[in-house]
Every structure is written in C-alpha cells, then in structure tokens.
Design an enzyme around this catalytic site. Sequence first.
Site, mmCIF file in Angstrom:
data_model
loop_
_atom_site.group_PDB
_atom_site.id
_atom_site.type_symbol
_atom_site.label_atom_id
_atom_site.label_comp_id
_atom_site.label_asym_id
_atom_site.label_seq_id
_atom_site.Cartn_x
_atom_site.Cartn_y
_atom_site.Cartn_z
ATOM 1 N N ASP A 188 3.094 -4.276 8.301
ATOM 2 C CA ASP A 188 1.820 -3.583 8.094
ATOM 3 C C ASP A 188 0.706 -4.612 8.313
ATOM 4 O OD1 ASP A 188 -0.495 -2.459 7.186
ATOM 5 O OD2 ASP A 188 0.301 -1.817 5.243
ATOM 6 N N HIS A 247 0.875 -1.174 0.000
ATOM 7 C CA HIS A 247 0.000 0.000 0.000
ATOM 8 C C HIS A 247 0.919 1.232 0.000
ATOM 9 C CE1 HIS A 247 -2.810 2.954 1.716
ATOM 10 N NE2 HIS A 247 -3.795 2.109 1.506
ATOM 11 N N LYS A 253 -10.610 -0.386 10.323
ATOM 12 C CA LYS A 253 -10.786 -1.584 9.495
ATOM 13 C C LYS A 253 -11.159 -2.790 10.341
ATOM 14 C CE LYS A 253 -7.273 -0.100 6.143
ATOM 15 N NZ LYS A 253 -8.066 0.480 5.070
ATOM 16 N N CYS A 278 -4.725 2.340 -3.626
ATOM 17 C CA CYS A 278 -3.463 2.847 -3.082
ATOM 18 C C CYS A 278 -2.315 1.867 -3.292
ATOM 19 C CB CYS A 278 -3.593 3.214 -1.610
ATOM 20 S SG CYS A 278 -4.842 4.451 -1.311
ATOM 21 N N GLN A 301 -4.500 -5.231 7.149
ATOM 22 C CA GLN A 301 -5.466 -6.177 6.575
ATOM 23 C C GLN A 301 -5.419 -7.532 7.262
ATOM 24 O OE1 GLN A 301 -7.771 -5.270 4.604
ATOM 25 N NE2 GLN A 301 -7.016 -3.323 3.825
#
Lengths: 420, 157
Positions: A211, A134, A237, A377, A214
């Site tokens: 990261d 991203h 999220k 993104c 997700q």
Amino acid sequence: MALDTECIRADFPTLRRHVSDRPLVYLDSAATSLKPLAVLDAERDFYENRNSAVHRGAHTLAAEATELFESARDHIARFIGAEPNEVVWVPGATGALNLLAYSFSNASAGMGGDEAHRFRLGPGDEIVVTEQEHHANLIPWQELAGRTGASLRYIPVDDDGRLQMDEATALIGERVKVLAFTHVSNVLGSVTPVAELVALARAVGALVVLDACQSAPHLPLDVKALDVDFAVLSGHKMLGPLGIGVLYGRADLLNAMPPFLTGGSMITSVTMESAEFLPSPARFEAGTQPVAQAISLAAAAHYLDGLGMARVHERDAELGQMLVRGLTEIPGIRVLGPAAGEDRVGLASFAVDGVHPHDVGQFLDDLGIAVRVGHHCAQPLHRRLGLPASTRASTYVYTTDDEVQAFIDGVSEVRGYFRV
Amino acid sequence: MSGAGLDSLYQEVIMDHSKQRHGAGLREDAATSSHQLNPTCGDELTLNLHVNATGDTIDSVSWDGQGCVISQASMSMLHDLLGGLPVAQVEPRLAAFREMMRSKGQIEGDPDLLGDAVALAGVSRYVARVKCAMLGWVALEDAVRQLPPPDADLGHP
C-alpha cells in the site's frame, strides 16, 4: 537546491482561502492533497477540447483522448518505475485492493485456468497483514479469507507502534500466500522496512502487496527496486484529482490473474456462453474509463517530477521533524509513532491529554488550521495504542515553516482553553 | 486568541456539563439499554433506561461513554431532563432537539422542553458536530423504543 515553497504556493489556488477570518493553514494533505493549477487545467482541457471515450470511435477527439490517456499511463509507469502494461487505472487505492482480493477470489473459485494457480487460496492458506493497516488494506483481506476459508493473521506493533519484526519472521511461514502491508503508516508516519518483509515473503513464495498511498506522494517510489508484486496508490493524495488511483502489478502476474470487473473494453471475443480477455492492463479496465482523471494524474506526476521527488522527500522529512519536535515540547501531548530524529514523513498524529480529538480539531479550525481527527480508518492500531482516536497534522510541498509553527502554537493553547 | 464563534460553541454551561457528566456511571436494573457508536470518530455511549414500576415514567437514565465536550455535555444535559418524566413526553423533546440540531443555527430551542440543552443550539451551525450532540439522544430514542407498549399490561385480563 531546496524547494521554493513560496513559488510552489502560487500554484495552489485553495491556499488563497480564508477560514475563520484567517488564511487557511492546510495540514490535512494525508487525507487529500491540494491540487495545483496544472492539474485543474489538464482536467478542464480534456472536457473542453477532447471530451470523448477512449479505445473506440474513429473520430479525431477520440484519437486524441486515447493518445493522452495512454501517454498518461506511460508517465505514471515511469513515475513508479514500472512498464505501462503494469499500470491499471482504478478508482482509488481501495478499488485497487478490492480488485486484487476479488481477482484472487475468482481464481480460488476456479476461474482463470491453470495459470491462475498462484492466486488460489483455501483452508490452510494464510494471508498476513500488519496491525497498522488502513482499513482499506485490512477489510478486503478479511473478506477474502471469509470467502476462501484461508486464515488472516497479522504482524503486531509494540507499544510505540513499531512493527515487531521478530514476530513477522515467526509468522511468515510456508502457509502464507499473500503478504500485504503499508509502505508508510497513515497514522504513525513511519516507514516500513519493505526489503526485510519482501525477503521473508520471497523465502516462502508469498505474493507481496504494497500500500503506497502515503509513500507515493512523499518519496521516490520504485516498485521494481522494492521488488513487490503489487502496489496500490491513490491519485488525490499526490496532487491528482479525486476518483483515480493506480494498481501496479508485475506483468506476468497481471496477465495470469482472472479479472474482477467484467464488461466492455476488456475482451477479445465474446459468445453467448463465454468471453476471452485482453492482456493487462485492459483486462482490468472494464467499461468507460476515467480519462480526465488519468490525464490529470499524469499532470500531477509531471508537476512532482518538476520539483524532483528527492527534494520533495527531503523537505517532507524536514517538516515531519518540525512537527514532532514542536509537539513533543508541549506538556500533555503524546505523539504517536517514531520519536524526533527517527525516520518519518511529514505527518504526525497525537493525543492531547484530557481533550478529545474532535475538540482539538474544532479549536484549530477556529484558527484557520485544518487537521484530521478520528481514527483515520485505522481502528485496530488506535485500539492497540490505547486510544479511540487521535488528531493528525500532515504536510506537503506547499507547507511553510510558519504554518507548522502556527499549528504548534495553536496546539499549545488547547489544554488551557478546555481547562485541563 | 479564539474567536467569538468558538466561545459560542463551547459555552460555559456546556463546558461545565462536559466535566460534571451528570448521570455518568451505569446502574443495574435497567428496563432497556442502548449502545451507540459514532463510526467517524469511534466515540461510544451506553445508556441504561430506568423506569418506575408501572413502566410509564422514567426514573432516571444512567450512562457511560467516551467522547468530545459536545457529546458528553449533551448526554449530561439530557440526563437532567429525564428524572420523573412520563415516557409519553420523551418524543416531543426528542423532536424539538432534533429540529434544533438540524436548523443550522436558526432555531434557539425551548428551554421548557430542552432545559440546559438549548445551549447546544450553536452546535447546529457546525454540521460535523451535530452527530456528537445527537449521540445520547439517539441512545435514548432507541432505549424508549424497546420499552413494552403501554397497553401491554400483562396483569390485565
């Protein structure tokens, strides 16, 4: 026992909405999830009953707010397998990654004394990311490289979007100081082989930044078991409110790292010439904090704990497979990322031959189905896959089998409508 | 299966233009050129502006780009408006189109000024799609702005 989707749906008021005169089918949870009543109630309760700034003031409301704020930190720490002083509140994952990049930058400029040596970068040093990142886990590192003279390199993906691990082995050498990568791709839905990458980084003494935007919503996350140095996640999220995220860092690293934002609440003593900083997490939390958001995020984690992250993961993987299987059967559809049967979260991006993603999204919106269109993104990844953009459907704990089927049925009519 | 809303957005004339793409394919000898990018979707468009010898009238535009039905149709419709149009008459058309696109479905548009592009009036009800329709028009505006001013006649003493 599996998740009771119908029971869960009753907790999400947004699901009562109609779009285009049809019940909303919300398949954009990877962009931002819906919020359960428990989270809305927590935020409202704070503003109604405890509204005050934390870590200051001697009055009752301030004391209550401080206690809730810090117990929210304890809760999130448990949720990700960390200690409370390893959880720093940030505006979001983008804020967290920029905090890291600017703290490393400050260290590189000589701030932080001897103990900050691990964060110093300069010409000859390398930062490694992957081609599937991203933009939030790419541009801060590009800019850091620009400020310090270090080089940015990346682990490429193959034609199917799979990380080329042999290239990773060749890339990650003695010059690498930072390795930053996503746990789950926001475009492909694939799960990165974290242990293999961490082993490569450990062998050369590089810092590992994960990261987890997700992954945190979809699978049990244990930052200690993953053995990463830093991890970032986004509250909104994972059923939480907008405006808050988490930076996890190993305590010894956070306490040695120079701060990024400076100001009130993060100091021990200040003179007109200089300041001494508090240990983590306070040293990274300058200014008035997002108290309501932190408390509400803890309510979201509590809600997910109630469902059980193992069961959330199981259901999510099931929905992901339904998406891929259904899409793969439609002529003229190219599904990005892992094929049916391979690991993926409840997320699938795809290209419709002859129809632009914006038109796909518009057609689905007319059926009441919300999806994401664009490059999500991740322009470099799309370019590598030969596409300017794609359409993405993403599920969560409230998604039903029927909704996935309605989406698949909708997609199967897109090419006919646009006369392809 | 789709409602009237969708069909009023994707009208026949829009669908046809999006496939026919009048003027697509860049030609050389452009007086000016503009490249536009829609950063939210990655759509790109390059427009070459071709003018007559005196520079006060548009011969034609040629263009290349990728994008959705709306952006491609809009550019194709714009192309049809421009052949032989005095440069001075571009601005009123741009203004009329922009006004229509900002009207949230309230302004139908003047076919004398906008030609087939009046069919895009329905797009203005879809705020997220206005940028798609505007892409080619913004490129034209940029290309016209780069033309030398009409009184900059180098041959004049």
